[in-house]
Motif scaffolding. Structure first.
Motif, PDB file in Angstrom:
ATOM      1  N   ALA A 157       0.835  -1.204   0.000  1.00 47.50           N
ATOM      2  CA  ALA A 157       0.000   0.000   0.000  1.00 47.50           C
ATOM      3  C   ALA A 157       0.871   1.255   0.000  1.00 47.50           C
ATOM      4  N   VAL A 158       1.930   1.223   0.793  1.00 43.84           N
ATOM      5  CA  VAL A 158       2.817   2.391   0.885  1.00 43.84           C
ATOM      6  C   VAL A 158       3.617   2.556  -0.405  1.00 43.84           C
ATOM      7  N   ARG A 159       4.199   1.460  -0.905  1.00 43.88           N
ATOM      8  CA  ARG A 159       5.087   1.548  -2.078  1.00 43.88           C
ATOM      9  C   ARG A 159       4.346   1.691  -3.401  1.00 43.88           C
ATOM     10  N   HIS A 160       3.227   0.983  -3.550  1.00 46.02           N
ATOM     11  CA  HIS A 160       2.566   0.924  -4.858  1.00 46.02           C
ATOM     12  C   HIS A 160       1.165   1.527  -4.886  1.00 46.02           C
ATOM     13  N   GLY A 161       0.580   1.795  -3.715  1.00 43.97           N
ATOM     14  CA  GLY A 161      -0.810   2.230  -3.663  1.00 43.97           C
ATOM     15  C   GLY A 161      -1.022   3.671  -3.288  1.00 43.97           C
ATOM     16  N   GLY A 162       0.010   4.472  -3.349  1.00 44.78           N
ATOM     17  CA  GLY A 162      -0.156   5.885  -3.020  1.00 44.78           C
ATOM     18  C   GLY A 162      -0.244   6.158  -1.538  1.00 44.78           C
ATOM     19  N   GLY A 163       0.093   5.176  -0.717  1.00 46.92           N
ATOM     20  CA  GLY A 163       0.079   5.351   0.733  1.00 46.92           C
ATOM     21  C   GLY A 163      -1.043   4.576   1.389  1.00 46.92           C
ATOM     22  N   LEU A 164      -0.874   4.296   2.647  1.00 47.65           N
ATOM     23  CA  LEU A 164      -1.871   3.565   3.418  1.00 47.65           C
ATOM     24  C   LEU A 164      -3.006   4.501   3.800  1.00 47.65           C
ATOM     25  N   ALA A 165      -4.229   4.144   3.433  1.00 54.94           N
ATOM     26  CA  ALA A 165      -5.404   4.952   3.778  1.00 54.94           C
ATOM     27  C   ALA A 165      -6.050   4.465   5.069  1.00 54.94           C
ATOM     28  N   ALA A 166      -6.054   3.146   5.287  1.00 56.58           N
ATOM     29  CA  ALA A 166      -6.652   2.581   6.498  1.00 56.58           C
ATOM     30  C   ALA A 166      -6.143   1.166   6.692  1.00 56.58           C
ATOM     31  N   LEU A 185      -7.875  -9.118   7.837  1.00 52.61           N
ATOM     32  CA  LEU A 185      -7.150  -7.875   7.616  1.00 52.61           C
ATOM     33  C   LEU A 185      -7.819  -7.105   6.493  1.00 52.61           C
ATOM     34  N   ASP A 186      -8.009  -5.815   6.682  1.00 54.14           N
ATOM     35  CA  ASP A 186      -8.488  -4.906   5.636  1.00 54.14           C
ATOM     36  C   ASP A 186      -7.452  -3.804   5.505  1.00 54.14           C
ATOM     37  N   VAL A 187      -6.841  -3.730   4.319  1.00 52.51           N
ATOM     38  CA  VAL A 187      -5.798  -2.744   4.056  1.00 52.51           C
ATOM     39  C   VAL A 187      -6.264  -1.887   2.888  1.00 52.51           C
ATOM     40  N   SER A 188      -6.442  -0.593   3.132  1.00 54.66           N
ATOM     41  CA  SER A 188      -6.909   0.329   2.097  1.00 54.66           C
ATOM     42  C   SER A 188      -5.776   1.250   1.683  1.00 54.66           C
ATOM     43  N   ASP A 189      -5.728   1.544   0.380  1.00 55.01           N
ATOM     44  CA  ASP A 189      -4.734   2.489  -0.122  1.00 55.01           C
ATOM     45  C   ASP A 189      -5.424   3.508  -1.015  1.00 55.01           C
ATOM     46  N   HIS A 190      -4.636   4.329  -1.684  1.00 53.23           N
ATOM     47  CA  HIS A 190      -5.186   5.427  -2.475  1.00 53.23           C
ATOM     48  C   HIS A 190      -5.185   5.149  -3.976  1.00 53.23           C
ATOM     49  N   SER A 191      -4.810   3.959  -4.400  1.00 53.90           N
ATOM     50  CA  SER A 191      -4.748   3.640  -5.823  1.00 53.90           C
ATOM     51  C   SER A 191      -5.902   2.723  -6.221  1.00 53.90           C
ATOM     52  N   PRO A 192      -6.573   3.019  -7.329  1.00 56.22           N
ATOM     53  CA  PRO A 192      -7.641   2.139  -7.794  1.00 56.22           C
ATOM     54  C   PRO A 192      -7.111   0.906  -8.541  1.00 56.22           C
ATOM     55  N   VAL A 193      -5.805   0.847  -8.793  1.00 53.83           N
ATOM     56  CA  VAL A 193      -5.219  -0.250  -9.568  1.00 53.83           C
ATOM     57  C   VAL A 193      -5.241  -1.534  -8.743  1.00 53.83           C
ATOM     58  N   VAL A 194      -5.859  -2.567  -9.322  1.00 53.84           N
ATOM     59  CA  VAL A 194      -5.917  -3.870  -8.668  1.00 53.84           C
ATOM     60  C   VAL A 194      -4.687  -4.664  -9.095  1.00 53.84           C
ATOM     61  N   VAL A 252     -10.552  -7.946  -3.341  1.00 52.08           N
ATOM     62  CA  VAL A 252     -10.172  -6.556  -3.591  1.00 52.08           C
ATOM     63  C   VAL A 252     -11.448  -5.798  -3.928  1.00 52.08           C
ATOM     64  N   ARG A 253     -11.718  -4.752  -3.159  1.00 51.02           N
ATOM     65  CA  ARG A 253     -12.899  -3.917  -3.391  1.00 51.02           C
ATOM     66  C   ARG A 253     -12.415  -2.513  -3.746  1.00 51.02           C
ATOM     67  N   ARG A 254     -12.879  -2.032  -4.873  1.00 52.12           N
ATOM     68  CA  ARG A 254     -12.561  -0.643  -5.228  1.00 52.12           C
ATOM     69  C   ARG A 254     -13.414   0.287  -4.398  1.00 52.12           C
ATOM     70  N   ARG A 255     -12.810   1.362  -3.981  1.00 50.88           N
ATOM     71  CA  ARG A 255     -13.512   2.415  -3.246  1.00 50.88           C
ATOM     72  C   ARG A 255     -13.640   3.565  -4.230  1.00 50.88           C
ATOM     73  N   PRO A 256     -14.830   3.819  -4.776  1.00 53.83           N
ATOM     74  CA  PRO A 256     -15.000   4.816  -5.841  1.00 53.83           C
ATOM     75  C   PRO A 256     -14.302   6.139  -5.531  1.00 53.83           C
ATOM     76  N   GLY A 257     -13.367   6.485  -6.411  1.00 57.04           N
ATOM     77  CA  GLY A 257     -12.653   7.735  -6.265  1.00 57.04           C
ATOM     78  C   GLY A 257     -11.673   7.780  -5.110  1.00 57.04           C
ATOM     79  N   ARG A 258     -11.538   6.653  -4.399  1.00 51.62           N
ATOM     80  CA  ARG A 258     -10.705   6.686  -3.195  1.00 51.62           C
ATOM     81  C   ARG A 258      -9.742   5.520  -3.103  1.00 51.62           C
ATOM     82  N   GLY A 259      -9.481   4.794  -4.144  1.00 52.47           N
ATOM     83  CA  GLY A 259      -8.532   3.691  -4.060  1.00 52.47           C
ATOM     84  C   GLY A 259      -9.220   2.352  -3.933  1.00 52.47           C
TER      85      GLY A 259
END
Length: 170
Positions: free
Chosen positions: A85-94, A106-115, A148-155
């Motif tokens: 999440a930190v290296r490839h997802g634009g940072g850890l969101a949650a 475990l639920d790990v959210s990041d800022h990238s919509p790329v699966v 993997v669940r996309r968060r619309p507009g939020r990664g």
């Protein structure tokens, strides 16, 4: 888990004026000489601490202890997901770890919509001469129910179940 880093400051290119300080004690000198851990390591370490606290709280009540190898597997999966999440997802969101039947979710959210392509199926280990690429193969071997669940507009949020079994009675 709060993913902000209060010690991080923007790099403006300007240097701060020197400050006069009292001489540091030997303990402070030793701490100052130690290199600072990168933000990604601090975030991953905090996530591992949280996940371990969850598993110890759920399985650590006397006779019902977790198998240590399962705790190690959990910490490896946390490190890989948070690091990705930190290296490839634009940072850890949650980050959330919770005890469920059969293990820790475990639920790990990041800022990238790329699966990640590797999240969709069996993942071979990389060639021996590669220095990276081991994360998703480890996750695939150690975790179950990867979604993997996309968060619309939020990664996106990657959710996994890491099995945790009770240790054999002593």
């Amino acid at each position: 888990m709060d993913t902000t880093d209060a010690s991080a400051t923007p790099d403006t290119g300007a240097s701060a004026p020197p400050r006069a300080e009292a001489p540091a004690s030997p303990d402070r000198q030793e701490a100052a000489a130690a290199p600072a851990r990168p933000v990604s390591r601090r975030i991953a370490a905090a996530a591992r601490e949280e996940a371990e606290a969850v598993v110890r709280g759920a399985w650590g009540d006397g006779e019902r202890r977790p198998r240590e190898e399962d705790v190690i597997d959990l910490l490896l999966v946390v490190s890989e997901l948070v690091g990705n999440a930190v290296r490839h997802g634009g940072g850890l969101a949650a980050f959330e770890a919770r005890a469920v039947d059969g293990g820790v979710r475990l639920d790990v959210s990041d800022h990238s919509p790329v699966v990640p392509a590797a999240a969709s199926g069996r993942v071979p280990f990389p060639a021996r001469d590669q220095g990276s690429g081991y994360g998703w193969p480890l996750i695939a071997r150690l975790a179950r129910d990867v979604t993997v669940r996309r968060r619309p507009g939020r990664g996106k949020t990657i959710s996994v179940l890491v099995p945790v079994r009770a240790a054999d009675p002593r």
